[in-house]
Design an enzyme around this catalytic site. Structure first.
Site: not given
Ligand code: 6LW
Length: 499
Positions: A15, A176
């Site tokens: 991340d 996300e």
């Molecule tokens: C993070 C989300 C994700 O909050 O996995 O790969 C979650 N993306 O954006 C935990 O790393």
């Protein structure tokens, strides 16, 4: 040509978020149940990165007592505005979304300013009119996943608008990791979609208004390896990106990916990578000219950069090097830096539990790797040694304990509801042993002895059962570390890693 090596920050450093201040680049990663939290990196060339410390380095910033496996700190964002650095993230186990700030990137950060907004993956955007916006994951009126935004006061954290649905993305699951950028009169919203596994991808939309509606880039996803197999790509699950310009105005994108070591199994976590990016004639970003992301990248420029892999730590300082991390908030009295090593004092907490056992480790940064330490076991009937630790249910521990005439070594393998303990290997007339782990893409071999050139294999454990894909949930990756449990005091003279 300039060539560099991906991952630029290998091992469990997922991340990534990045910002540039003049000629200095700063990057942060998520850290989950490990402490300190949010590793902070610095570079001046984008390819050599030095961890300068952590953003969250005291308990008032990072309470982890309630953090289970892959709990704690999820995705962070780092930004710089008007002379101040901000880092916003989520402690999913205590308090939720918050930001901290500092005016000195090499000093301490503020205590958390908690925000009254649910969801994860928060980001901050400053508009030209001085308004400041929060973006993060949200649920719409039909309880569908989307990205939400609200205006807030960056001085107080006070909410200044209700949270509105910004974009649902392109239809991939789990939109996300949002970040907003303003360019040539457009607001660009970058997302991760598809989930952080093999379907992961980076998408982008744009709008003339900060509140949308967002039109999707015609060639979304702008980055993914979801349609590649082991045969056609070494890196997978690429996603969760941030974009920025370098000192010459060139655009780059950082993101994370995995390097499966055995079939589709990866065990050392999601790792930070980088690729060049440019904007096409229609004002949409193109990553790496649409080419595959590979371990040796070639871009315009001069030079050749490789990641440093070998290191030796004699624990001679009065603080631990930033590469070291604890499981949850450590019991300070259990660790003594003695000037010629580190002494660990066991407690009743074990690596199988939900507390903070006497353990300190480093993220495993290469699949083929060797770790070595020298241990002297003193007092008591407890155990101490070297471990490969992924979760409380997935760890291999080389246990050393005192005997009447010396000491003994055993390998304990804990995999979910199974615990296997090897036969004892006895070492008479000594309380000190050299311990070694030899890792490859199939197994970890554990060795012990008094002569580094003539160590005895105590046992081995497969990497297969330490892989993320064999766990109900793991956003983390394997650590190699030292530990003590029960009534024991153990001194470790050094710890080394060698590819
Ligand atoms: C993070 C989300 C994700 O909050 O996995 O790969 C979650 N993306 O954006 C935990 O790393």
């Amino acid at each position: 040509m300039l060539t560099y090596e991906n991952p630029i920050i290998p091992g469990f450093y997922p991340d990534p978020s990045i910002c540039r201040v003049g000629e200095d680049y700063y990057l942060v990663n998520s850290s989950f149940e490990f402490y300190p939290g949010v590793p902070l990196w610095h570079s001046r060339d984008l390819f050599n990165w030095k961890q300068t410390g952590y953003v969250l380095n005291r308990k008032s910033q990072l309470p982890l007592e309630h953090s289970g496996t892959s709990g704690g700190i999820y995705a962070p964002t780092i930004r710089y505005h008007n002379g101040r650095f901000y880092m916003i993230t989520t402690n999913v186990s205590d308090g939720g979304n918050f930001f901290v700030w500092t005016d000195d990137i090499n000093g301490d950060w503020s205590d958390p300013v908690y925000l009254d907004q649910g969801g994860i993956d928060p980001s901050i955007f400053w508009d030209d009119d001085g308004r400041v916006y929060y973006q993060g994951t949200h649920r719409d009126e039909l309880d569908r996943n989307c990205i939400g935004q609200y205006e807030f006061d960056i001085e107080t954290g006070k909410r200044l608008s209700e949270t509105k649905v910004l974009w649902h993305g392109t239809g991939g699951k789990c939109p996300e990791g949002p970040h907003m950028y303003k360019l040539n009169g457009y607001y660009y919203l970058l997302l991760a979609e598809g989930g952080t596994e093999y379907g992961h991808m980076v998408t982008i939309g744009r709008s003339k208004s900060v509140w949308g509606p967002f039109e999707s880039c015609p060639h979304n996803p702008i980055l993914t390896h979801r349609n590649h197999s082991k045969r056609t790509a070494n890196f997978h699950a690429l996603g969760h990106a941030d974009i920025f310009t370098d000192t010459s105005g060139k655009w780059w994108i950082v993101f994370h990916g995995i390097r499966p070591a055995l079939g589709q199994l990866h065990h050392i976590g999601r790792e930070t990578m980088i690729a060049p990016m440019h904007w096409d004639e229609n004002g949409w970003p193109v990553v790496n000219d649409g080419k595959l992301i590979v371990d040796r990248m070639s871009v315009d420029g001069e030079g050749s950069y490789s990641v440093k892999k070998n290191w030796y730590d004699d624990f001679s300082g009065n603080t631990l090097a930033p590469r070291w991390a604890f499981l949850r908030n450590p019991v300070e009295a259990s660790y003594d830096l003695t000037g010629d090593g580190i002494t660990l004092h066991g407690t009743e907490e074990t690596l199988d539990g939900d507390g903070s056992p006497t353990f300190v480790g480093v993220r495993q940064q290469q699949v083929n790797y060797e770790y070595e330490t020298k241990i002297s076991v003193k007092d008591g009937d407890g155990f101490a040694g070297i471990t490969v630790f992924h979760t409380k249910e997935h760890h291999y521990d080389l246990l050393v304990s005192k005997t009447k005439n010396g000491c003994k070594a055993q390998l304990r393998r804990r995999i979910v509801d199974m615990e296997m303990i090897s036969d004892d290997v006895i070492f008479d007339n000594t309380d000190s042993l050299i311990l070694k782990i030899v890792a490859d893409n199939k197994k970890y071999v554990f060795l012990a002895g008094t002569d580094a050139d003539n160590l005895t294999e105590v046992g081995s454990g497969c990497i297969q059962l330490m892989a993320t894909e064999c766990m109900p949930c793991s956003f983390t990756g394997c650590f190699a570390g030292i530990f003590a449990q029960g009534n024991v005091t153990a001194a470790f003279r050094y710890f080394s890693a060698k590819a």
